[in-house]
Write a protein that holds these residues in place. Structure first.
Motif, PDB file in Angstrom:
ATOM      1  N   VAL A  83      23.726   4.212  67.936  1.00 48.02           N
ATOM      2  CA  VAL A  83      22.662   3.930  66.977  1.00 48.02           C
ATOM      3  C   VAL A  83      23.110   2.957  65.884  1.00 48.02           C
ATOM      4  O   VAL A  83      22.267   2.336  65.234  1.00 48.02           O
ATOM      5  CB  VAL A  83      22.115   5.228  66.348  1.00 48.02           C
ATOM      6  N   GLU A  84      24.413   2.795  65.696  1.00 50.50           N
ATOM      7  CA  GLU A  84      24.866   1.829  64.692  1.00 50.50           C
ATOM      8  C   GLU A  84      24.561   0.391  65.111  1.00 50.50           C
ATOM      9  O   GLU A  84      24.624  -0.522  64.288  1.00 50.50           O
ATOM     10  CB  GLU A  84      26.358   1.985  64.403  1.00 50.50           C
ATOM     11  N   ARG A  85      24.176   0.186  66.368  1.00 50.59           N
ATOM     12  CA  ARG A  85      23.805  -1.136  66.837  1.00 50.59           C
ATOM     13  C   ARG A  85      22.286  -1.342  66.749  1.00 50.59           C
ATOM     14  O   ARG A  85      21.721  -2.157  67.487  1.00 50.59           O
ATOM     15  CB  ARG A  85      24.287  -1.353  68.276  1.00 50.59           C
ATOM     16  N   LEU A  97      12.200  -0.800  63.668  1.00 49.73           N
ATOM     17  CA  LEU A  97      13.598  -0.502  63.988  1.00 49.73           C
ATOM     18  C   LEU A  97      13.657  -0.109  65.451  1.00 49.73           C
ATOM     19  O   LEU A  97      12.816   0.649  65.930  1.00 49.73           O
ATOM     20  CB  LEU A  97      14.111   0.631  63.109  1.00 49.73           C
ATOM     21  N   ALA A  98      14.669  -0.597  66.148  1.00 45.10           N
ATOM     22  CA  ALA A  98      14.851  -0.235  67.548  1.00 45.10           C
ATOM     23  C   ALA A  98      16.315   0.057  67.831  1.00 45.10           C
ATOM     24  O   ALA A  98      17.202  -0.625  67.317  1.00 45.10           O
ATOM     25  CB  ALA A  98      14.356  -1.356  68.465  1.00 45.10           C
ATOM     26  N   THR A  99      16.558   1.080  68.641  1.00 39.63           N
ATOM     27  CA  THR A  99      17.857   1.272  69.273  1.00 39.63           C
ATOM     28  C   THR A  99      17.622   1.104  70.765  1.00 39.63           C
ATOM     29  O   THR A  99      16.737   1.747  71.337  1.00 39.63           O
ATOM     30  CB  THR A  99      18.464   2.648  68.962  1.00 39.63           C
ATOM     31  N   VAL A 100      18.396   0.217  71.374  1.00 38.02           N
ATOM     32  CA  VAL A 100      18.098  -0.218  72.737  1.00 38.02           C
ATOM     33  C   VAL A 100      19.267   0.065  73.664  1.00 38.02           C
ATOM     34  O   VAL A 100      20.376  -0.427  73.452  1.00 38.02           O
ATOM     35  CB  VAL A 100      17.756  -1.722  72.763  1.00 38.02           C
ATOM     36  N   GLY A 101      19.009   0.867  74.691  1.00 38.93           N
ATOM     37  CA  GLY A 101      19.936   1.070  75.792  1.00 38.93           C
ATOM     38  C   GLY A 101      19.164   0.857  77.083  1.00 38.93           C
ATOM     39  O   GLY A 101      18.067   1.392  77.242  1.00 38.93           O
ATOM     40  N   LEU A 102      19.728   0.074  77.995  1.00 39.17           N
ATOM     41  CA  LEU A 102      18.975  -0.350  79.184  1.00 39.17           C
ATOM     42  C   LEU A 102      19.672   0.046  80.476  1.00 39.17           C
ATOM     43  O   LEU A 102      19.696  -0.723  81.432  1.00 39.17           O
ATOM     44  CB  LEU A 102      18.771  -1.874  79.146  1.00 39.17           C
ATOM     45  N   ARG A 103      20.192   1.263  80.537  1.00 40.19           N
ATOM     46  CA  ARG A 103      20.982   1.645  81.716  1.00 40.19           C
ATOM     47  C   ARG A 103      20.134   1.743  82.976  1.00 40.19           C
ATOM     48  O   ARG A 103      20.523   1.262  84.032  1.00 40.19           O
ATOM     49  CB  ARG A 103      21.691   2.978  81.471  1.00 40.19           C
ATOM     50  N   THR A 132      18.130   4.408  76.717  1.00 36.82           N
ATOM     51  CA  THR A 132      16.930   4.854  76.012  1.00 36.82           C
ATOM     52  C   THR A 132      16.554   3.803  74.980  1.00 36.82           C
ATOM     53  O   THR A 132      17.415   3.238  74.319  1.00 36.82           O
ATOM     54  CB  THR A 132      17.159   6.201  75.304  1.00 36.82           C
ATOM     55  N   ILE A 133      15.256   3.546  74.832  1.00 39.32           N
ATOM     56  CA  ILE A 133      14.757   2.650  73.784  1.00 39.32           C
ATOM     57  C   ILE A 133      13.933   3.483  72.817  1.00 39.32           C
ATOM     58  O   ILE A 133      12.860   3.989  73.182  1.00 39.32           O
ATOM     59  CB  ILE A 133      13.890   1.521  74.373  1.00 39.32           C
ATOM     60  N   ASN A 134      14.428   3.668  71.613  1.00 38.80           N
ATOM     61  CA  ASN A 134      13.688   4.371  70.561  1.00 38.80           C
ATOM     62  C   ASN A 134      13.210   3.362  69.528  1.00 38.80           C
ATOM     63  O   ASN A 134      13.977   2.497  69.092  1.00 38.80           O
ATOM     64  CB  ASN A 134      14.560   5.425  69.882  1.00 38.80           C
ATOM     65  N   ALA A 213      12.413  -6.780  67.164  1.00 38.60           N
ATOM     66  CA  ALA A 213      13.493  -5.787  67.142  1.00 38.60           C
ATOM     67  C   ALA A 213      13.990  -5.474  68.545  1.00 38.60           C
ATOM     68  O   ALA A 213      15.208  -5.394  68.784  1.00 38.60           O
ATOM     69  CB  ALA A 213      13.008  -4.518  66.444  1.00 38.60           C
ATOM     70  N   VAL A 214      13.075  -5.283  69.490  1.00 38.75           N
ATOM     71  CA  VAL A 214      13.488  -4.946  70.855  1.00 38.75           C
ATOM     72  C   VAL A 214      14.173  -6.128  71.520  1.00 38.75           C
ATOM     73  O   VAL A 214      15.170  -5.956  72.234  1.00 38.75           O
ATOM     74  CB  VAL A 214      12.282  -4.467  71.686  1.00 38.75           C
ATOM     75  N   ARG A 215      13.674  -7.318  71.279  1.00 34.28           N
ATOM     76  CA  ARG A 215      14.311  -8.492  71.880  1.00 34.28           C
ATOM     77  C   ARG A 215      15.735  -8.645  71.368  1.00 34.28           C
ATOM     78  O   ARG A 215      16.665  -8.916  72.146  1.00 34.28           O
ATOM     79  CB  ARG A 215      13.483  -9.745  71.575  1.00 34.28           C
ATOM     80  N   GLN A 216      15.939  -8.462  70.055  1.00 40.34           N
ATOM     81  CA  GLN A 216      17.299  -8.514  69.513  1.00 40.34           C
ATOM     82  C   GLN A 216      18.187  -7.458  70.170  1.00 40.34           C
ATOM     83  O   GLN A 216      19.331  -7.724  70.543  1.00 40.34           O
ATOM     84  CB  GLN A 216      17.278  -8.265  68.008  1.00 40.34           C
ATOM     85  N   GLY A 217      17.650  -6.240  70.282  1.00 41.83           N
ATOM     86  CA  GLY A 217      18.430  -5.149  70.864  1.00 41.83           C
ATOM     87  C   GLY A 217      18.755  -5.382  72.327  1.00 41.83           C
ATOM     88  O   GLY A 217      19.861  -5.074  72.791  1.00 41.83           O
TER      89      GLY A 217
END
Length: 225
Positions: A83-85, A97-103, A132-134, A213-217
């Motif tokens: 989440v720090e990213r 705000l977005a936290t982005v994981g694309l596994r 997960t994308i929150n 935000a999502v594009r950056q993430g």
């Protein structure tokens, strides 16, 4: 509402894990798909907590409540992403705000029984990068219930647009969560903005902020995978 999220760290299950707390305070209501504080109602804070990959506790709402502030009702989300990213974007007073994981790429309309594809192993080991994308969105004007539902649709559409632009082969991941926060209407009983779609004034701002935000993430996740 404070200026934005505050990052905290804790040790849990033998891992150093982060949590983002965004405190709004009284006078806000939110719509969310989160396991804690989901639905529509007055809320004072949003917590986006990192958990270990393969999280298997059967009491996630209670777990999140224990990690959040003791005072006031709030929204709690979980992710295995760091989440720090997190990434932030703003447009016309809307903040996202977005936290982005694309596994694990996930197509929403998949055939019944279809399995989402796991990524290829890395260096001979099964990939353990999170997926997960929150998304948390703060809108500075009141909205009706219908507009809030429409805003969630707009958030999802903007998220998917950003993923398509980076070549992600899916509409999201199966564990994505969203929260949209707006001020409670005035004492005069004004219902608030009636529309939240991508061509309404505030919906368009939501879309652009979430997309940014999502594009950056997504770009960050791809660069560091």
């Amino acid at each position: 509402m404070n200026d934005g999220p505050v990052l905290g760290l804790r040790t849990e299950d033998g891992a150093r894990l982060g949590a983002l707390l965004w405190e709004f305070g009284p006078g806000w209501r939110m719509i969310s798909s989160a396991v804690l504080g989901g639905g529509i109602g007055p809320r004072e804070w949003v917590l986006n907590a990192q958990v270990i990959a393969g999280y298997s506790r059967m009491d996630p709402a209670e777990h999140l409540a224990a990690l959040g502030p003791a005072a006031g009702a709030g929204v709690g989300m979980m992710t295995a992403a760091k989440v720090e990213r997190y990434t932030l974007a703003a447009d016309g007073g809307v903040r996202a705000l977005a936290t982005v994981g694309l596994r694990v790429p996930t197509w929403a309309a998949a055939p019944e029984g279809a399995q989402d594809p796991e990524p290829a192993p890395l260096l001979g080991h099964r990939a353990t990068v999170p997926g997960t994308i929150n998304i948390i969105v703060a809108v500075p004007v009141p909205m009706t219930d219908a507009a809030l539902v429409n805003a969630v649709m707009t958030v999802t559409e903007a998220k998917t647009q950003a993923l398509a632009e980076v070549g992600f082969p899916g509409t999201g991941t199966a564990s994505d969560a969203v929260c949209v926060a707006v001020p409670i209407g005035s004492a005069t009983g004004e219902p608030g903005e009636p529309f939240g779609g991508p061509r309404s004034t505030w919906g368009a701002r939501v879309a652009r902020a979430v997309h940014g935000a999502v594009r950056q993430g997504a770009d960050d996740w791809t660069a560091h995978r």
